[in-house]
Design a protein around this motif. Structure first.
Motif, PDB file in Angstrom:
ATOM      1  N   LEU A  39       0.811  -1.222   0.000  1.00 50.52           N
ATOM      2  CA  LEU A  39       0.000   0.000   0.000  1.00 50.52           C
ATOM      3  C   LEU A  39       0.842   1.269   0.000  1.00 50.52           C
ATOM      4  O   LEU A  39       0.290   2.374  -0.017  1.00 50.52           O
ATOM      5  CB  LEU A  39      -0.932   0.008   1.224  1.00 50.52           C
ATOM      6  CG  LEU A  39      -1.949  -1.141   1.311  1.00 50.52           C
ATOM      7  CD1 LEU A  39      -2.825  -0.988   2.549  1.00 50.52           C
ATOM      8  CD2 LEU A  39      -2.809  -1.217   0.056  1.00 50.52           C
ATOM      9  N   THR A  94      -8.894  -5.243   0.005  1.00 50.71           N
ATOM     10  CA  THR A  94      -8.367  -3.930   0.384  1.00 50.71           C
ATOM     11  C   THR A  94      -7.822  -3.151  -0.814  1.00 50.71           C
ATOM     12  O   THR A  94      -6.852  -3.579  -1.458  1.00 50.71           O
ATOM     13  CB  THR A  94      -7.241  -4.092   1.422  1.00 50.71           C
ATOM     14  OG1 THR A  94      -7.769  -4.696   2.594  1.00 50.71           O
ATOM     15  CG2 THR A  94      -6.636  -2.736   1.767  1.00 50.71           C
ATOM     16  N   ASN A  96      -7.182   0.359  -0.408  1.00 52.58           N
ATOM     17  CA  ASN A  96      -6.410   1.475   0.138  1.00 52.58           C
ATOM     18  C   ASN A  96      -6.370   1.375   1.665  1.00 52.58           C
ATOM     19  O   ASN A  96      -7.021   0.502   2.266  1.00 52.58           O
ATOM     20  CB  ASN A  96      -7.017   2.817  -0.288  1.00 52.58           C
ATOM     21  CG  ASN A  96      -8.509   2.911   0.017  1.00 52.58           C
ATOM     22  OD1 ASN A  96      -8.946   2.629   1.128  1.00 52.58           O
ATOM     23  ND2 ASN A  96      -9.306   3.271  -0.988  1.00 52.58           N
TER      24      ASN A  96
END
Length: 413
Positions: A39, A94, A96
């Protein structure tokens, strides 16, 4: 213990589920490095993932503690498992950091609610004189959950990545499914419910944890004890592996062996603590374990070789985490039936929310000082917890069996 088949299955469900919440929580520890890289987030942003999870635990502990004390405990218990299982699995998608924060917060709500409700179910099924031993089994299953999480991380993450690991969060749903088939929630026994004179609207009130000066002092002191318990655990498991690598030149594989011996020491400590708690009561046993925890953590700074570090790790684990088995049993005795789930959930999750910051404090000390200072800091925490425990007036009673009616009388007055 002679339980009906339905009650026995309910007890098994409550104990096993407590291991699966440890399983889900530890997924983050084993995937954090990969999450940071994937990320592209900072270590500070990554640190907030665990903090947000702990805050969710605190909220879930209060909300589901109230619901469990007012309604059917086993039905509420099932929903807590469903919530943390689904939220953990949804981390697979997911996109972010904000989404990850949200899912971990929701998972924390489920995990925080599950513990106290499971303990309350156990307390309704198990004779008071055996609760320490049952709590120790509950704690050991939690350690098995942590070990299973490590095994799954080694098997799943290299193939499916960190997102695939979180899909294993669905595994606890197997317990829910099994309990739907084998446990009639409406027929699960709760021995103390027959003597509970509180009206339905008066059950599960958080104000009852602070209703009198004596009860408020007791609640705050127990929060101090659980905060120290969690702070010591996180400090030991998050930082000691890197500390021993620096202190004795032990490799990463060597520190992993240390982790295994430490967990084995924890499990043995829980077994011994649970037995002693039922026989001697909390005041004597916690005094011995808290003093021994303080001494063993500080003496860890003198372990310089691989062998002495393994031995010291097992000893530290035995005393430091052996005590965890006693909180559910002790809190169950100190508070009456109509706030049992809420008391367990609130006290432990306040400890989680505050004690979880110990890793930050230890990191700061390591940055500005030395390893012996860190170990001295951890050792002093247990002495502070000892003072808090000794100030709980109800623990001064010679007969531990009388603690629950004493707490009932105090709250009613």
């Amino acid at each position: 213990m002679r339980l009906s088949k339905n009650d026995r299955n309910a007890l098994i469900s409550a104990i096993v589920a407590s291991g699966t919440d440890d399983l889900n929580v530890m997924f983050l520890s084993f995937s954090l490095t990969s999450i940071i890289a994937s990320l592209a987030i900072s270590k500070v942003e990554a640190g907030w993932i665990a903090t947000i999870t702990n805050l969710g635990m605190l909220l879930g502990g209060i909300v589901f503690g109230i619901l469990a004390d007012r309604y059917n405990k086993f039905k509420v218990f099932r929903w807590t498992v469903v919530i943390f299982s689904l939220a953990t699995a949804l981390i697979f998608f997911t996109p972010n950091l904000q989404y990850l924060y949200a899912m971990r917060f929701i998972a924390g709500i489920g995990v925080g609610g599950e513990y106290g409700v499971a303990i309350a179910i156990m307390a309704g099924l198990v004779p008071k004189e055996n609760m320490g031993r049952v709590s120790s089994i509950n704690g050991i299953v939690g350690q098995i959950g942590s070990i299973t999480s490590a095994a799954l991380a080694g098997l799943i993450a290299p193939i499916f990545g960190w997102r695939g690991l979180f899909l294993c969060g669905l595994l606890p749903l197997l317990i829910v499914g099994w309990s739907l088939i084998h446990v009639d929630a409406d027929k699960v026994s709760d021995f103390d419910e027959q003597t509970d004179t509180a009206a339905p609207g008066d059950r599960g009130k958080i104000g009852d944890l602070f209703k009198t000066r004596q009860i408020a002092s007791q609640t705050l002191c127990l929060m101090v004890m659980t905060t120290v318990q969690i702070a010591g655990y996180f400090g030991m498991m998050n930082w000691l592996p890197s500390i021993i690598q620096e202190q004795a030149g032990v490799s990463m594989s060597g520190s992993s062996i240390w982790m295994i011996t430490t967990i084995l020491g924890m499990c043995l400590g829980m077994v011994v603590f649970g037995q002693l708690l039922d026989r001697l009561g909390p005041r004597r046993v916690y005094s011995v374990f808290l003093l021994a925890s303080s001494m063993s953590v500080y003496l860890f700074s003198f372990a310089k070789t691989g062998l002495t570090i393994l031995i010291a790790g097992a000893i530290v684990g035995f005393f430091v985490n052996g005590m965890f088995a006693g909180y559910g049993a002790m809190i169950t005795r100190l508070y009456p039936h109509h706030v049992r789930s809420l008391a367990n959930n609130t006290i432990l999750n306040v400890g989680r929310a505050i004690g979880g910051f110990s890793s930050v404090v230890i990191g700061y000390i390591l940055q500005h000082s030395t390893i012996p200072v860190v170990l001295l800091f951890l050792a002093s925490l247990y002495l502070f917890s000892l003072l808090a425990m000794l100030s709980i007036s109800n623990l001064k009673k010679e007969n531990y069996q009388e603690l629950r009616p004493l707490a009932e009388d105090s709250i009613k007055s």
